[in-house]
Design a protein around this motif. Structure first.
Motif, PDB file in Angstrom:
ATOM      1  N   GLY A  31       0.816  -1.208   0.000  1.00  0.00           N
ATOM      2  CA  GLY A  31       0.000   0.000   0.000  1.00  0.00           C
ATOM      3  C   GLY A  31       0.847   1.253   0.000  1.00  0.00           C
ATOM      4  O   GLY A  31       1.766   1.380   0.814  1.00  0.00           O
ATOM      5  N   CYS A  32       0.573   2.166  -0.934  1.00  0.00           N
ATOM      6  CA  CYS A  32       1.305   3.443  -0.989  1.00  0.00           C
ATOM      7  C   CYS A  32       0.420   4.501  -1.639  1.00  0.00           C
ATOM      8  O   CYS A  32      -0.183   4.233  -2.680  1.00  0.00           O
ATOM      9  N   PRO A  33       0.347   5.690  -1.035  1.00  0.00           N
ATOM     10  CA  PRO A  33      -0.478   6.754  -1.626  1.00  0.00           C
ATOM     11  C   PRO A  33       0.264   7.551  -2.697  1.00  0.00           C
ATOM     12  O   PRO A  33      -0.355   8.387  -3.365  1.00  0.00           O
ATOM     13  N   LEU A  34       1.572   7.332  -2.854  1.00  0.00           N
ATOM     14  CA  LEU A  34       2.312   8.061  -3.879  1.00  0.00           C
ATOM     15  C   LEU A  34       2.333   7.251  -5.183  1.00  0.00           C
ATOM     16  O   LEU A  34       2.070   6.035  -5.168  1.00  0.00           O
ATOM     17  N   ARG A  35       2.670   7.928  -6.256  1.00  0.00           N
ATOM     18  CA  ARG A  35       2.819   7.248  -7.545  1.00  0.00           C
ATOM     19  C   ARG A  35       4.084   7.759  -8.211  1.00  0.00           C
ATOM     20  O   ARG A  35       4.033   8.431  -9.241  1.00  0.00           O
ATOM     21  N   CYS A  36       5.229   7.455  -7.591  1.00  0.00           N
ATOM     22  CA  CYS A  36       6.494   7.994  -8.099  1.00  0.00           C
ATOM     23  C   CYS A  36       6.753   7.490  -9.514  1.00  0.00           C
ATOM     24  O   CYS A  36       6.617   6.291  -9.785  1.00  0.00           O
ATOM     25  N   GLN A  37       7.164   8.411 -10.358  1.00  0.00           N
ATOM     26  CA  GLN A  37       7.420   8.035 -11.757  1.00  0.00           C
ATOM     27  C   GLN A  37       8.520   6.984 -11.864  1.00  0.00           C
ATOM     28  O   GLN A  37       8.546   6.210 -12.792  1.00  0.00           O
ATOM     29  N   TYR A  38       9.439   6.988 -10.889  1.00  0.00           N
ATOM     30  CA  TYR A  38      10.568   6.054 -10.965  1.00  0.00           C
ATOM     31  C   TYR A  38      10.388   4.848 -10.045  1.00  0.00           C
ATOM     32  O   TYR A  38      11.341   4.124  -9.762  1.00  0.00           O
ATOM     33  N   CYS A  39       9.189   4.628  -9.534  1.00  0.00           N
ATOM     34  CA  CYS A  39       8.982   3.558  -8.545  1.00  0.00           C
ATOM     35  C   CYS A  39       9.493   2.204  -9.065  1.00  0.00           C
ATOM     36  O   CYS A  39       9.139   1.774 -10.157  1.00  0.00           O
ATOM     37  N   HIS A  40      10.308   1.545  -8.240  1.00  0.00           N
ATOM     38  CA  HIS A  40      10.828   0.220  -8.628  1.00  0.00           C
ATOM     39  C   HIS A  40       9.874  -0.886  -8.203  1.00  0.00           C
ATOM     40  O   HIS A  40      10.052  -2.040  -8.581  1.00  0.00           O
ATOM     41  N   ASP A  43       4.313  -2.931  -7.721  1.00  0.00           N
ATOM     42  CA  ASP A  43       3.509  -4.061  -7.220  1.00  0.00           C
ATOM     43  C   ASP A  43       3.212  -3.936  -5.729  1.00  0.00           C
ATOM     44  O   ASP A  43       2.468  -4.755  -5.180  1.00  0.00           O
ATOM     45  N   THR A  44       3.770  -2.902  -5.069  1.00  0.00           N
ATOM     46  CA  THR A  44       3.446  -2.669  -3.648  1.00  0.00           C
ATOM     47  C   THR A  44       2.380  -1.588  -3.480  1.00  0.00           C
ATOM     48  O   THR A  44       2.041  -1.237  -2.345  1.00  0.00           O
ATOM     49  N   TRP A  45       1.882  -1.024  -4.555  1.00  0.00           N
ATOM     50  CA  TRP A  45       0.992   0.143  -4.445  1.00  0.00           C
ATOM     51  C   TRP A  45      -0.336  -0.164  -3.754  1.00  0.00           C
ATOM     52  O   TRP A  45      -0.859   0.642  -3.011  1.00  0.00           O
ATOM     53  N   GLN A  46      -0.908  -1.324  -4.048  1.00  0.00           N
ATOM     54  CA  GLN A  46      -2.257  -1.624  -3.553  1.00  0.00           C
ATOM     55  C   GLN A  46      -2.188  -2.450  -2.266  1.00  0.00           C
ATOM     56  O   GLN A  46      -1.656  -3.565  -2.266  1.00  0.00           O
ATOM     57  N   GLY A  80       8.178  -0.273   2.427  1.00  0.00           N
ATOM     58  CA  GLY A  80       6.942  -0.497   1.679  1.00  0.00           C
ATOM     59  C   GLY A  80       7.213  -0.482   0.187  1.00  0.00           C
ATOM     60  O   GLY A  80       8.361  -0.680  -0.233  1.00  0.00           O
ATOM     61  N   GLY A  81       6.213  -0.074  -0.593  1.00  0.00           N
ATOM     62  CA  GLY A  81       5.029   0.664  -0.227  1.00  0.00           C
ATOM     63  C   GLY A  81       5.345   1.816   0.724  1.00  0.00           C
ATOM     64  O   GLY A  81       6.454   2.297   0.800  1.00  0.00           O
ATOM     65  N   GLU A  82       4.331   2.214   1.439  1.00  0.00           N
ATOM     66  CA  GLU A  82       4.501   3.254   2.451  1.00  0.00           C
ATOM     67  C   GLU A  82       4.057   2.671   3.796  1.00  0.00           C
ATOM     68  O   GLU A  82       2.860   2.491   4.029  1.00  0.00           O
ATOM     69  N   THR A 108      10.559   5.570   4.741  1.00  0.00           N
ATOM     70  CA  THR A 108       9.292   6.243   4.442  1.00  0.00           C
ATOM     71  C   THR A 108       9.484   7.469   3.550  1.00  0.00           C
ATOM     72  O   THR A 108      10.549   8.087   3.570  1.00  0.00           O
ATOM     73  N   SER A 109       8.427   7.807   2.838  1.00  0.00           N
ATOM     74  CA  SER A 109       8.417   9.069   2.083  1.00  0.00           C
ATOM     75  C   SER A 109       8.069  10.239   2.993  1.00  0.00           C
ATOM     76  O   SER A 109       8.215  11.393   2.597  1.00  0.00           O
ATOM     77  N   GLY A 110       7.550   9.944   4.173  1.00  0.00           N
ATOM     78  CA  GLY A 110       7.135  11.003   5.092  1.00  0.00           C
ATOM     79  C   GLY A 110       5.785  11.614   4.770  1.00  0.00           C
ATOM     80  O   GLY A 110       5.266  12.417   5.540  1.00  0.00           O
ATOM     81  N   VAL A 131      13.446  12.342   0.392  1.00  0.00           N
ATOM     82  CA  VAL A 131      13.061  13.696  -0.034  1.00  0.00           C
ATOM     83  C   VAL A 131      13.179  13.665  -1.557  1.00  0.00           C
ATOM     84  O   VAL A 131      14.251  13.800  -2.128  1.00  0.00           O
ATOM     85  N   LYS A 132      12.044  13.423  -2.193  1.00  0.00           N
ATOM     86  CA  LYS A 132      12.054  13.054  -3.607  1.00  0.00           C
ATOM     87  C   LYS A 132      12.278  14.240  -4.535  1.00  0.00           C
ATOM     88  O   LYS A 132      12.609  14.064  -5.702  1.00  0.00           O
ATOM     89  N   SER A 133      12.093  15.432  -4.003  1.00  0.00           N
ATOM     90  CA  SER A 133      12.379  16.676  -4.718  1.00  0.00           C
ATOM     91  C   SER A 133      12.280  17.802  -3.712  1.00  0.00           C
ATOM     92  O   SER A 133      11.619  17.653  -2.674  1.00  0.00           O
TER      93      SER A 133
HETATM   94  S1  SF4 Z   1       6.608   2.623  -3.106  1.00  0.00           S
HETATM   95 FE1  SF4 Z   1       8.101   4.287  -2.752  1.00  0.00          FE
HETATM   96  S2  SF4 Z   1       8.900   4.794  -4.793  1.00  0.00           S
HETATM   97 FE2  SF4 Z   1       6.997   3.574  -5.088  1.00  0.00          FE
HETATM   98  S3  SF4 Z   1       5.352   5.094  -5.302  1.00  0.00           S
HETATM   99 FE3  SF4 Z   1       5.459   4.568  -3.140  1.00  0.00          FE
HETATM  100  S4  SF4 Z   1       6.874   6.084  -2.212  1.00  0.00           S
HETATM  101 FE4  SF4 Z   1       7.145   6.147  -4.427  1.00  0.00          FE
END
Ligand code: SF4
Length: 245
Positions: A31-40, A43-46, A80-82, A108-110, A131-133
């Motif tokens: 689970g993660c609320p971000l959608r980083c363009q470079y996410c590796h 498959d952890t998003w949901q 995570g994920g987050e 964490t992304s914080g 700190v992604k940017s």
């Molecule tokens: S798992 Fe990490 S890199 Fe991927 S979208 Fe979430 S915060 Fe960003």
């Protein structure tokens, strides 16, 4: 899940020289609320895609690795994920692991830092804070979310003196503009608890996961930065007196 007895877990692995000092058991929560363009790890998003796992199963694994942690100065990294999307579980796990004498890190992304209680912060030995940017517009472009919650969380960690390693992923044409890097350095250099800044060069290793999930990968045509370009970015942090890797 509300009591922190179980969590939605994506996976775990044993790693050395990443995710904190020594050999780590890194636990990836789903689970993660971000959608980083470079996410590796898209498959952890949901959160619903993870496996519901009891805290005792995780702690049994942690206990199995106690000799490894002791021999290498390692520990548990909750990632995570987050992870702060499941704060009750993270709080309980950090407390239980601390009781065992295990070094506990949170990766964490914080963005959901407001979910971290003071009790949780008390049980953390290290936070790996992305700190992604540094520019709010670039942050939004990179992650689809706002920068400010990460700064607020960093401020709380600084006020409490929790040791922090900063992570910044350098993506050519996306995050590497000098004004963006300087803005990251501005944010980070006011936190005295930052022990190091890791500048991580973008790579294409996550591409296959995006393809497998049938999501269009926005960075498909981006090349990893050259090593001298990465060094130049590290130099910008060093110029602020920060230790970089
Ligand atoms: S798992 Fe990490 S890199 Fe991927 S979208 Fe979430 S915060 Fe960003």
């Amino acid at each position: 899940m509300r009591t922190g007895r179980v969590a939605s877990v994506h996976s775990w692995e044993l790693v050395t020289s990443v995710d904190g000092p020594g050999t780590r058991m890194t636990l990836f929560l789903a689970g993660c609320p971000l959608r980083c363009q470079y996410c590796h790890n898209p498959d952890t998003w949901q959160q619903r895609d993870g496996a519901t796992t009891d805290i005792d199963d995780i702690l049994a694994r942690v206990k199995r690795y106690l000799p490894v942690f002791e021999a290498t100065g390692g520990g548990l990294t909750i990632s995570g994920g987050e992870p702060l999307q499941q704060p009750a579980f993270v709080t309980r796990l950090a407390a239980e692991a601390s009781k065992l004498g295990v070094h506990v890190a949170l990766d964490t992304s914080g963005f959901l830092g407001r979910n971290a209680s003071t009790a949780l912060l008390d049980d953390l030995d290290l936070v790996l804070l992305d700190v992604k940017s540094g520019l709010p517009d670039t942050y939004r472009d990179v992650t689809g979310r706002e920068l400010q919650p990460t700064i607020d969380f960093g401020d709380r960690l600084a006020a409490k003196g929790v040791p922090v390693w900063i992570r910044f992923v350098m993506v050519p044409g996306l995050t590497d503009a000098p004004e963006n890097v300087e803005a990251v350095a501005d944010i980070v250099s006011r936190w005295p608890n930052v022990a190091r800044v890791e500048v991580l060069p973008f790579h294409q290793m996550g591409t296959s996961k995006w393809e497998r999930l049938g999501i269009e990968y926005p960075l498909a045509d981006v090349h990893p930065p050259e090593s001298d370009e990465v060094e130049a970015v590290r130099e910008r942090f060093r110029a602020r007196g920060l230790v970089t890797y």
